[in-house]
Design a protein around this motif. Structure first.
Motif, PDB file in Angstrom:
ATOM      1  N   ALA A 173       0.831  -1.203   0.000  1.00 57.82           N
ATOM      2  CA  ALA A 173       0.000   0.000   0.000  1.00 57.82           C
ATOM      3  C   ALA A 173       0.866   1.255   0.000  1.00 57.82           C
ATOM      4  CB  ALA A 173      -0.921  -0.012   1.227  1.00 57.82           C
ATOM      5  N   ARG A 174       1.864   1.283   0.863  1.00 56.68           N
ATOM      6  CA  ARG A 174       2.744   2.458   0.925  1.00 56.68           C
ATOM      7  C   ARG A 174       3.448   2.680  -0.416  1.00 56.68           C
ATOM      8  NH1 ARG A 174       4.599   4.351   5.754  1.00 56.68           N
ATOM      9  NH2 ARG A 174       5.157   6.130   4.433  1.00 56.68           N
ATOM     10  N   GLU A 175       3.892   1.603  -1.041  1.00 62.92           N
ATOM     11  CA  GLU A 175       4.573   1.726  -2.335  1.00 62.92           C
ATOM     12  C   GLU A 175       3.629   2.247  -3.412  1.00 62.92           C
ATOM     13  OE1 GLU A 175       6.144  -2.170  -2.927  1.00 62.92           O
ATOM     14  OE2 GLU A 175       7.954  -1.793  -1.704  1.00 62.92           O
ATOM     15  N   ALA A 176       2.331   1.973  -3.262  1.00 61.40           N
ATOM     16  CA  ALA A 176       1.347   2.467  -4.227  1.00 61.40           C
ATOM     17  C   ALA A 176       0.860   3.871  -3.887  1.00 61.40           C
ATOM     18  CB  ALA A 176       0.156   1.504  -4.279  1.00 61.40           C
ATOM     19  N   GLY A 177       1.396   4.449  -2.811  1.00 60.96           N
ATOM     20  CA  GLY A 177       1.019   5.799  -2.415  1.00 60.96           C
ATOM     21  C   GLY A 177      -0.094   5.861  -1.389  1.00 60.96           C
ATOM     22  N   VAL A 178      -0.485   4.700  -0.851  1.00 61.05           N
ATOM     23  CA  VAL A 178      -1.560   4.646   0.138  1.00 61.05           C
ATOM     24  C   VAL A 178      -0.948   4.669   1.532  1.00 61.05           C
ATOM     25  CG1 VAL A 178      -3.504   3.299   1.031  1.00 61.05           C
ATOM     26  CG2 VAL A 178      -3.039   3.343  -1.437  1.00 61.05           C
ATOM     27  N   ASP A 179      -1.063   5.790   2.216  1.00 63.31           N
ATOM     28  CA  ASP A 179      -0.509   5.918   3.560  1.00 63.31           C
ATOM     29  C   ASP A 179      -1.597   6.254   4.578  1.00 63.31           C
ATOM     30  OD1 ASP A 179      -1.079   8.526   2.881  1.00 63.31           O
ATOM     31  OD2 ASP A 179       0.990   9.250   2.994  1.00 63.31           O
ATOM     32  N   PHE A 180      -2.839   5.927   4.233  1.00 64.41           N
ATOM     33  CA  PHE A 180      -4.015   6.205   5.052  1.00 64.41           C
ATOM     34  C   PHE A 180      -4.671   4.867   5.361  1.00 64.41           C
ATOM     35  CE2 PHE A 180      -7.259   9.683   5.850  1.00 64.41           C
ATOM     36  CZ  PHE A 180      -8.242   8.875   6.405  1.00 64.41           C
ATOM     37  N   PHE A 181      -4.796   4.530   6.672  1.00 65.83           N
ATOM     38  CA  PHE A 181      -5.276   3.208   7.070  1.00 65.83           C
ATOM     39  C   PHE A 181      -6.516   3.326   7.947  1.00 65.83           C
ATOM     40  CE2 PHE A 181      -0.759   2.996   6.177  1.00 65.83           C
ATOM     41  CZ  PHE A 181      -0.737   1.984   5.214  1.00 65.83           C
ATOM     42  N   ASP A 182      -7.545   2.572   7.576  1.00 65.39           N
ATOM     43  CA  ASP A 182      -8.859   2.659   8.201  1.00 65.39           C
ATOM     44  C   ASP A 182      -9.102   1.454   9.100  1.00 65.39           C
ATOM     45  OD1 ASP A 182     -11.700   3.775   8.249  1.00 65.39           O
ATOM     46  OD2 ASP A 182     -12.059   1.742   7.524  1.00 65.39           O
ATOM     47  N   HIS A 183      -9.400   1.718  10.381  1.00 64.93           N
ATOM     48  CA  HIS A 183      -9.685   0.685  11.376  1.00 64.93           C
ATOM     49  C   HIS A 183     -11.065   0.922  11.985  1.00 64.93           C
ATOM     50  CE1 HIS A 183      -5.609  -1.110  11.841  1.00 64.93           C
ATOM     51  NE2 HIS A 183      -5.164   0.103  11.556  1.00 64.93           N
ATOM     52  N   ALA A 184     -11.467   0.040  12.884  1.00 70.92           N
ATOM     53  CA  ALA A 184     -12.632   0.225  13.749  1.00 70.92           C
ATOM     54  C   ALA A 184     -12.471  -0.673  14.951  1.00 70.92           C
ATOM     55  CB  ALA A 184     -13.931  -0.097  13.020  1.00 70.92           C
ATOM     56  N   ASP A 185     -13.056  -0.259  16.064  1.00 69.92           N
ATOM     57  CA  ASP A 185     -12.939  -1.081  17.266  1.00 69.92           C
ATOM     58  C   ASP A 185     -13.545  -2.466  17.077  1.00 69.92           C
ATOM     59  OD1 ASP A 185     -15.568  -0.175  17.153  1.00 69.92           O
ATOM     60  OD2 ASP A 185     -15.619   0.593  19.212  1.00 69.92           O
ATOM     61  N   ILE A 186     -14.597  -2.591  16.249  1.00 68.64           N
ATOM     62  CA  ILE A 186     -15.248  -3.895  16.082  1.00 68.64           C
ATOM     63  C   ILE A 186     -14.548  -4.802  15.078  1.00 68.64           C
ATOM     64  CG2 ILE A 186     -17.507  -3.006  16.730  1.00 68.64           C
ATOM     65  CD1 ILE A 186     -18.240  -3.213  13.696  1.00 68.64           C
ATOM     66  N   TYR A 187     -13.526  -4.306  14.393  1.00 75.11           N
ATOM     67  CA  TYR A 187     -12.818  -5.165  13.444  1.00 75.11           C
ATOM     68  C   TYR A 187     -11.962  -6.153  14.225  1.00 75.11           C
ATOM     69  CZ  TYR A 187     -14.112  -1.715   9.847  1.00 75.11           C
ATOM     70  OH  TYR A 187     -14.789  -0.871   9.004  1.00 75.11           O
ATOM     71  N   SER A 188     -12.448  -7.371  14.325  1.00 73.00           N
ATOM     72  CA  SER A 188     -11.797  -8.400  15.115  1.00 73.00           C
ATOM     73  C   SER A 188     -12.470  -9.718  14.789  1.00 73.00           C
ATOM     74  CB  SER A 188     -11.895  -8.068  16.615  1.00 73.00           C
ATOM     75  OG  SER A 188     -11.058  -8.914  17.376  1.00 73.00           O
ATOM     76  N   THR A 189     -12.315 -10.725  15.635  1.00 70.06           N
ATOM     77  CA  THR A 189     -12.987 -12.006  15.456  1.00 70.06           C
ATOM     78  C   THR A 189     -13.932 -12.260  16.620  1.00 70.06           C
ATOM     79  OG1 THR A 189     -11.150 -13.139  16.553  1.00 70.06           O
ATOM     80  CG2 THR A 189     -11.092 -13.017  14.148  1.00 70.06           C
ATOM     81  N   GLY A 190     -15.052 -12.925  16.336  1.00 72.20           N
ATOM     82  CA  GLY A 190     -16.007 -13.218  17.391  1.00 72.20           C
ATOM     83  C   GLY A 190     -16.533 -11.948  18.035  1.00 72.20           C
ATOM     84  N   LEU A 191     -16.707 -12.003  19.350  1.00 69.69           N
ATOM     85  CA  LEU A 191     -17.212 -10.848  20.092  1.00 69.69           C
ATOM     86  C   LEU A 191     -16.096  -9.989  20.666  1.00 69.69           C
ATOM     87  CD1 LEU A 191     -20.301 -12.361  21.982  1.00 69.69           C
ATOM     88  CD2 LEU A 191     -20.307 -10.842  19.996  1.00 69.69           C
ATOM     89  N   THR A 192     -14.851 -10.345  20.388  1.00 72.07           N
ATOM     90  CA  THR A 192     -13.741  -9.514  20.857  1.00 72.07           C
ATOM     91  C   THR A 192     -13.697  -8.219  20.047  1.00 72.07           C
ATOM     92  OG1 THR A 192     -12.173 -10.525  19.311  1.00 72.07           O
ATOM     93  CG2 THR A 192     -12.409 -11.551  21.488  1.00 72.07           C
ATOM     94  N   THR A 193     -12.991  -7.250  20.567  1.00 71.37           N
ATOM     95  CA  THR A 193     -12.857  -5.967  19.877  1.00 71.37           C
ATOM     96  C   THR A 193     -11.389  -5.570  19.782  1.00 71.37           C
ATOM     97  OG1 THR A 193     -13.167  -4.782  21.966  1.00 71.37           O
ATOM     98  CG2 THR A 193     -15.127  -5.139  20.596  1.00 71.37           C
ATOM     99  N   HIS A 194     -11.117  -4.627  18.885  1.00 77.34           N
ATOM    100  CA  HIS A 194      -9.786  -4.036  18.703  1.00 77.34           C
ATOM    101  C   HIS A 194      -8.746  -5.045  18.211  1.00 77.34           C
ATOM    102  CE1 HIS A 194     -11.098  -0.287  20.654  1.00 77.34           C
ATOM    103  NE2 HIS A 194     -11.718  -1.064  21.527  1.00 77.34           N
ATOM    104  N   GLY A 195      -9.176  -6.203  17.727  1.00 75.95           N
ATOM    105  CA  GLY A 195      -8.225  -7.228  17.300  1.00 75.95           C
ATOM    106  C   GLY A 195      -7.387  -6.815  16.112  1.00 75.95           C
ATOM    107  N   CYS A 196      -8.007  -6.197  15.113  1.00 73.76           N
ATOM    108  CA  CYS A 196      -7.247  -5.793  13.926  1.00 73.76           C
ATOM    109  C   CYS A 196      -6.308  -4.635  14.238  1.00 73.76           C
ATOM    110  CB  CYS A 196      -8.203  -5.437  12.794  1.00 73.76           C
ATOM    111  SG  CYS A 196      -9.082  -6.879  12.125  1.00 73.76           S
TER     112      CYS A 196
END
Length: 311
Positions: free
Chosen positions: A38-61
Motif C-alpha cells: 500500500a505504501r509503495e502504491a502511495g496509500v498511507d491512510f489506514f482505516d480501522h474500527a474497534d469492532i474489526y476483530s474475530t467473534g465478540l472480541t474488539t480491537h483485534g485488527c
C-alpha cells in the motif's frame, strides 16, 4: 496516486485508503507485505474500527496492525490512522455515550500503540444519541490530544445536523457505502422532477453528497466493488457493466478494478475509496485507477450499464 486535502484538517490524504477489517487472522509477515504494498502504491491512510476483530472480541485488527508493524515515532507520523467507535458487538447495538466513545478511543490508542488517532469516526448512527454526550466525549479526546479530528460513518444530513447542534469540532469525514451498482446517493438526484419515474433511494439520505460538498465533509466510499449481489467485477449478474469496464480497462491499459476505482475518484466531491482487500497486488491494482480521467460520457455510461436510469 492522487492526493487531496481533507477539508478542515491539515491532512494530505491519498484518494485511495486501505481498510484493515480482515487482518485479525493474518501473520505479521502478511500484514507487513500488505501495508508495504500500500505504501509503495502511495496509500498511507489506514482505516480501522474497534469492532474489526474475530467473534465478540474488539480491537483485534488494531492490535495485529501494531504488533506486525512496530512503527517508530517517525514512521507513525508518516501515515494517517483512522478508527471508529459506536457499535457494540454483543447485541449488536449502538452506543454514543460519553463513556463508550472515550473508553473505545482509549483502547484503540493502546491497541494501535500510538499516542494519537488522526480521525475518529462514529460508526453507524445511534438512534438514542444525545448530542451533548458526543460533544463532551469529543471535547475530552481533543483537549487531551488523543484524537485530532472527528467524523461519522453512514450518517444522513439530518443526523449530522443533529450532532452539530452540540459538537464543537468540525465533522470532517462521512464514510458511506458506494459503488457503481450501489449508487443511489448519486443517481437519485437526476430523477428529481421526472414525471412517472422513480429511483431506488437511500433512506432519508437524499442529498448527502451535495450536503457534504457544501459543508466541507470528505466522503469515503466503502465496499467500492460490491453490489447487492456480491462483487460485481466479473459477475454474470452484470454483463453490460462488465463489458463497459473491460472496454475502458483496455483503453486506459489498466484492470476493470482500476476503472471501478476511477468511477468514484472522478466525482468532483473528491471522495476517498476505502479498499477492503488483504491482497497486496489488489491494492496496487485499485490504486492505479485513482488518476484515470474518465470522461463525462464514460462515467455516465458506467452508471447506465449498472442499471441506473439516466433520463
Amino acid at each position: 496516486m492522487r492526493t487531496q486535502q481533507i477539508a478542515q484538517t491539515d491532512i494530505t490524504a491519498p484518494s485511495v485508503t486501505l481498510g484493515l477489517m480482515r487482518i485479525a487472522e493474518k501473520t505479521d509477515e502478511e500484514i507487513r507485505e500488505l501495508v508495504t504494498a500500500a505504501r509503495e502504491a502511495g496509500v498511507d491512510f489506514f482505516d480501522h474500527a474497534d469492532i474489526y476483530s474475530t467473534g465478540l472480541t474488539t480491537h483485534g485488527c488494531e492490535r495485529r496492525f501494531a504488533e506486525a508493524m512496530r512503527l517508530s515515532q517517525a514512521e507513525r507520523e508518516e501515515i494517517t490512522l483512522q478508527t471508529k467507535a459506536g457499535i457494540v458487538k454483543d447485541g449488536p447495538y449502538y452506543d454514543f455515550s460519553y463513556e463508550h466513545i472515550v473508553s473505545s478511543a482509549e483502547e484503540s490508542l493502546r491497541s494501535l500503540q500510538t499516542d494519537y488517532i488522526d480521525i475518529l469516526l462514529l460508526h453507524r448512527p445511534d438512534i438514542l444519541v444525545e448530542p451533548e454526550e458526543v460533544a463532551r466525549a469529543f471535547d475530552h479526546l481533543a483537549s487531551t490530544g488523543k484524537v485530532r479530528h472527528f467524523g461519522v460513518s453512514n450518517h444522513t444530513p439530518a443526523q449530522i445536523e443533529l450532532l452539530r447542534t452540540a459538537v464543537n469540532q468540525p465533522l470532517v469525514v462521512n464514510q458511506v457505502q458506494l459503488s457503481i451498482p450501489h449508487a443511489a446517493i448519486l443517481a437519485e438526484g437526476i430523477m428529481a422532477n421526472t414525471v412517472g419515474q422513480t429511483s431506488a433511494v437511500s433512506p432519508n439520505g437524499e442529498g448527502i453528497v451535495e450536503y457534504c460538498r457544501i459543508n466541507g465533509i470528505t466522503l469515503q466510499a466503502w465496499s467500492p466493488y460490491q453490489s447487492p449481489h456480491g462483487v460485481f467485477i466479473g459477475s454474470t449478474q452484470y454483463p453490460e457493466l462488465n463489458a463497459v469496464l473491460d472496454r475502458l480497462a483496455h483503453k486506459y491499459a489498466v484492470t476493470p478494478t482500476a476503472i471501478a476505482t476511477a468511477w468514484i475518484t472522478r466525482h468532483p466531491a473528491r471522495m476517498q475509496v476505502v479498499l477492503g482487500t488483504t491482497r497486496a497486488d489488489r491494492v496496487a491494482e485499485a490504486a492505479s485507477g485513482s488518476e484515470i480521467p474518465l470522461t463525462r460520457p464514460e462515467w455516465y455510461e458506467l452508471l447506465r450499464a449498472a442499471g441506473h436510469r439516466v433520463p
